[in-house]
Enzyme design. Structure first.
Site, PDB file in Angstrom:
ATOM      1  N   SER A  41      44.738  44.503  41.764  1.00  0.00           N
ATOM      2  CA  SER A  41      43.670  43.609  41.308  1.00  0.00           C
ATOM      3  C   SER A  41      43.657  43.472  39.794  1.00  0.00           C
ATOM      4  O   SER A  41      43.993  44.419  39.078  1.00  0.00           O
ATOM      5  CB  SER A  41      42.325  44.210  41.757  1.00  0.00           C
ATOM      6  OG  SER A  41      41.246  43.617  41.060  1.00  0.00           O
TER       7      SER A  41
ATOM      8  N   TYR B 139      35.576  50.875  42.094  1.00  0.00           N
ATOM      9  CA  TYR B 139      36.543  50.022  42.821  1.00  0.00           C
ATOM     10  C   TYR B 139      37.792  49.810  41.962  1.00  0.00           C
ATOM     11  O   TYR B 139      38.910  50.064  42.410  1.00  0.00           O
ATOM     12  CB  TYR B 139      35.925  48.670  43.170  1.00  0.00           C
ATOM     13  CG  TYR B 139      36.982  47.619  43.472  1.00  0.00           C
ATOM     14  CD1 TYR B 139      37.351  46.673  42.517  1.00  0.00           C
ATOM     15  CD2 TYR B 139      37.642  47.623  44.697  1.00  0.00           C
ATOM     16  CE1 TYR B 139      38.344  45.748  42.772  1.00  0.00           C
ATOM     17  CE2 TYR B 139      38.645  46.700  44.960  1.00  0.00           C
ATOM     18  CZ  TYR B 139      38.981  45.766  43.999  1.00  0.00           C
ATOM     19  OH  TYR B 139      39.982  44.853  44.246  1.00  0.00           O
TER      20      TYR B 139
ATOM     21  N   LYS C 299      41.987  51.130  42.197  1.00  0.00           N
ATOM     22  CA  LYS C 299      43.201  50.309  42.072  1.00  0.00           C
ATOM     23  C   LYS C 299      44.097  50.865  40.943  1.00  0.00           C
ATOM     24  O   LYS C 299      45.320  50.907  41.081  1.00  0.00           O
ATOM     25  CB  LYS C 299      42.851  48.847  41.803  1.00  0.00           C
ATOM     26  CG  LYS C 299      42.174  48.149  42.976  1.00  0.00           C
ATOM     27  CD  LYS C 299      43.050  48.138  44.236  1.00  0.00           C
ATOM     28  CE  LYS C 299      42.404  47.407  45.392  1.00  0.00           C
ATOM     29  NZ  LYS C 299      43.205  47.454  46.622  1.00  0.00           N
TER      30      LYS C 299
HETATM   31  C1  WQD Z   1      32.832  35.896  39.568  1.00  0.00           C
HETATM   32  C2  WQD Z   1      31.933  35.379  38.474  1.00  0.00           C
HETATM   33  C3  WQD Z   1      29.927  36.666  38.125  1.00  0.00           C
HETATM   34  C4  WQD Z   1      28.073  35.783  41.971  1.00  0.00           C
HETATM   35  C5  WQD Z   1      36.112  39.755  42.196  1.00  0.00           C
HETATM   36  C6  WQD Z   1      36.208  40.716  43.323  1.00  0.00           C
HETATM   37  C7  WQD Z   1      37.080  41.883  42.960  1.00  0.00           C
HETATM   38  C8  WQD Z   1      38.392  41.416  42.369  1.00  0.00           C
HETATM   39  C9  WQD Z   1      38.160  40.478  41.205  1.00  0.00           C
HETATM   40  C10 WQD Z   1      40.230  41.350  43.920  1.00  0.00           C
HETATM   41  C11 WQD Z   1      31.353  36.504  37.637  1.00  0.00           C
HETATM   42  C12 WQD Z   1      29.597  35.256  38.606  1.00  0.00           C
HETATM   43  C13 WQD Z   1      28.964  35.843  40.911  1.00  0.00           C
HETATM   44  C14 WQD Z   1      26.820  35.119  41.806  1.00  0.00           C
HETATM   45  C15 WQD Z   1      27.421  34.593  39.544  1.00  0.00           C
HETATM   46  N1  WQD Z   1      39.178  40.771  43.351  1.00  0.00           N
HETATM   47  N2  WQD Z   1      28.637  35.249  39.723  1.00  0.00           N
HETATM   48  N3  WQD Z   1      26.547  34.547  40.589  1.00  0.00           N
HETATM   49  O1  WQD Z   1      33.227  40.025  39.827  1.00  0.00           O
HETATM   50  O2  WQD Z   1      35.254  38.615  39.188  1.00  0.00           O
HETATM   51  O3  WQD Z   1      35.335  40.280  41.132  1.00  0.00           O
HETATM   52  O4  WQD Z   1      37.375  39.395  41.707  1.00  0.00           O
HETATM   53  O5  WQD Z   1      40.597  42.445  43.789  1.00  0.00           O
HETATM   54  O6  WQD Z   1      37.314  42.593  44.167  1.00  0.00           O
HETATM   55  O7  WQD Z   1      34.921  41.168  43.628  1.00  0.00           O
HETATM   56  O8  WQD Z   1      34.064  38.129  41.309  1.00  0.00           O
HETATM   57  O9  WQD Z   1      32.942  36.333  42.563  1.00  0.00           O
HETATM   58  O10 WQD Z   1      31.678  38.502  42.131  1.00  0.00           O
HETATM   59  O11 WQD Z   1      32.109  36.931  40.244  1.00  0.00           O
HETATM   60  O12 WQD Z   1      27.155  34.064  38.462  1.00  0.00           O
HETATM   61  O13 WQD Z   1      25.967  35.032  42.730  1.00  0.00           O
HETATM   62  O14 WQD Z   1      30.821  34.717  39.073  1.00  0.00           O
HETATM   63  O15 WQD Z   1      29.050  37.041  37.079  1.00  0.00           O
HETATM   64  O16 WQD Z   1      31.317  36.052  36.305  1.00  0.00           O
HETATM   65  P1  WQD Z   1      34.429  39.274  40.237  1.00  0.00           P
HETATM   66  P2  WQD Z   1      32.640  37.481  41.651  1.00  0.00           P
END
Ligand code: WQD
Length: 340
Positions: free
Chosen positions: A125, A150, A154
Site C-alpha cells: 500500500s 494498518y 504493510k
Molecule cells: C481518501 C480521502 C479523506 C471519507 C485508503 C485505504 C487504505 C489504503 C490507502 C490500500 C482522504 C477523504 C474520506 C469521507 C472524506 N489503500 N474522505 N470524507 O485514507 O487515503 O486510505 O487508501 O491499501 O487502505 O483506506 O482513503 O477513501 O478513506 O480517504 O473527506 O467520508 O477522502 O480525508 O483525504 P485513504 P479514504
C-alpha cells in the site's frame, strides 16, 4: 498454471480473479469471509463463466492453511490480498491488525517455503510512505513513519518478505496500491462496504440516499483547493497489474532480484473536491456534502510516479477518474437491487 488468491472474495481479490481467468490462469480462492461474502464469486462466474472454488479457512490457522496446499499441490503462485485494511479501525484495534495481518502472512510464507510455491505477489500500500518526503513518490522514496497500525503492518510485511526472499529461489513482487476505486464495467462485482469507510463508497451511498450527507474532512490543507490529495486508480487497472506481475515472474530467466517493488497509481493527484466534481460530471447526480474538521491520521497529499510499473511490467492504466466514478455509481445502483 494454478494460482491461489487469498482474499479472493474481497474487492481487489475478486477483480483479480476475473483478470487472471481472462488471461488463462486456473485459480482458487482462500478467504474466511470475515470481511467478504462468497456471493461475489457468482459475479465472477457471470463475467467469466468460471465457478471459482473458495477455501473458507482462516489463514492465521497454519494447519488449516497447510491443508489447502496439501489438496492443491499444483499451485505455482500465490497472490496475497487477505488482510484487514481500515486505517481508523487499526488505530482503535492495533492488536487485531498486527495479529491478523502478520500471522496470516507468516503462515503463508511458511507454506511457500514448505510446498515449493515459486511465485508470490503481495498486496502492499502507498500508506507505507507515510507523509512522503517528496512528491511524486517513487519506489526508492524513503519510507516515513507509518501513520497507522494498518500502514505499519504493510511496512513490516514488506520487510518480512524482503528478508525471506533472500533465503530461497521463490520470487516475490510487492505492489504498492494507491487509492483503488471504481468497479468492473459489467456491474457484476464491486466493493461492498455496508458501513462506508472510504471516500468513494461514501459518495455513492450519499448519492443513493443511504447517507444524508458526505462530510469532507478538512479544507485547509496545502493543496490546490485545501482538501486532501490522493492518487485514485481504477480497481480493474490494479487487477490487471497483478496478472502482469505474475507473467513477469514466470518469464524471468534469472533469480535476481527476487523481491521487486512497484507503485500502482495513475501518477496524477486528485483532491476530494475534484473527486466530487468528477462524480457529479460522470453521473449527473448532484452530491450533498459539507466541509468538516480534518480526520486524524490523514496524509495531506500523496501521488505516485508509476514509471517503473509501466517500463518493467508494461502496465498501462486505462481508466480515467470519470470512469472510476461512473463504474462506482453503476455498482451502487446494482447493490440496491441485489442487496448483498
Ligand atoms: C481518501 C480521502 C479523506 C471519507 C485508503 C485505504 C487504505 C489504503 C490507502 C490500500 C482522504 C477523504 C474520506 C469521507 C472524506 N489503500 N474522505 N470524507 O485514507 O487515503 O486510505 O487508501 O491499501 O487502505 O483506506 O482513503 O477513501 O478513506 O480517504 O473527506 O467520508 O477522502 O480525508 O483525504 P485513504 P479514504
Amino acid at each position: 498454471m494454478k494460482i491461489a488468491v487469498t482474499g479472493g472474495c474481497g474487492y481487489i481479490g475478486s477483480h483479480t480473479l476475473v483478470d487472471l481467468i481472462e488471461n488463462g490462469f486456473e485459480v482458487i480462492s482462500i478467504d474466511n469471509n470475515s470481511r467478504s461474502t462468497e456471493q461475489i464469486l457468482t459475479g465472477v462466474e457471470q463475467i467469466t463463466g468460471i465457478k471459482v472454488r473458495n477455501y473458507a479457512v482462516d489463514m492465521c490457522n497454519l494447519d488449516a492453511l497447510r491443508a489447502v496446499f496439501e489438496k492443491n499441490p499444483d499451485v505455482a503462485g500465490v497472490i496475497h490480498f487477505a488482510a484487514y485494511k481500515w486505517v481508523g479501525e487499526s488505530v482503535e484495534e492495533p492488536l487485531l491488525y498486527y495479529r491478523n495481518n502478520l500471522d496470516s502472512l507468516l503462515n503463508l510464507l511458511s507454506c511457500i517455503n514448505d510446498y515449493g510455491i515459486r511465485y508470490h505477489v503481495f498486496s502492499s500500500s502507498c500508506s507505507v510512505y507515510g507523509n512522503p518526503i517528496e512528491l511524486p513518490v517513487t519506489e526508492n522514496t524513503p519510507l516515513s513513519v507509518a501513520e497507522s497500525p494498518y500502514a505499519m503492518t504493510k511496512q513490516v510485511g514488506e520487510r518480512i518478505i524482503t528478508d525471506f526472499a533472500k533465503t530461497g529461489t521463490h520470487q516475490h513482487i510487492l505492489l504498492r496500491y494507491f487509492n483503488p476505486v471504481g468497479a468492473h464495467p459489467s456491474g457484476h462485482i464491486g466493493e461492498i462496504q455496508p458501513i462506508p469507510q472510504n471516500l468513494v463508497p461514501y459518495i455513492t451511498q450519499t448519492a443513493a440516499g443511504l447517507r444524508p450527507q458526505l462530510r469532507v474532512f478538512g479544507n485547509t490543507y496545502n493543496t490546490r483547493d485545501g482538501t486532501c490529495l490522493r492518487d485514485y486508480i481504477h480497481v480493474c487497472d490494479i487487477a490487471y497489474a497483478h496478472t502482469l506481475a505474475l507473467q513477469y515472474l514466470v518469464n524471468k530467466t534469472d533469480n535476481t532480484p527476487n523481491c521487486e517493488i512497484f507503485n500502482l497509481g495513475l501518477g496524477e493527484g486528485a483532491t476530494v473536491l475534484e473527486v466530487i466534481t468528477a462524480f457529479e460530471r460522470a453521473t449527473n447526480e448532484p452530491l450533498n456534502y459539507q466541509i468538516v474538521e480534518k480526520r486524524a491520521g490523514d496524509v495531506e497529499k500523496i501521488y505516485s510516479d508509476n514509471t517503473k510499473a509501466k517500463k518493467v511490467l508494461h502496465w498501462r492504466p486505462k481508466y480515467t477518474l470519470d470512469d472510476m466514478m461512473a463504474t462506482a455509481w453503476a455498482w451502487q445502483k446494482q447493490l440496491l437491487i441485489i442487496n448483498y
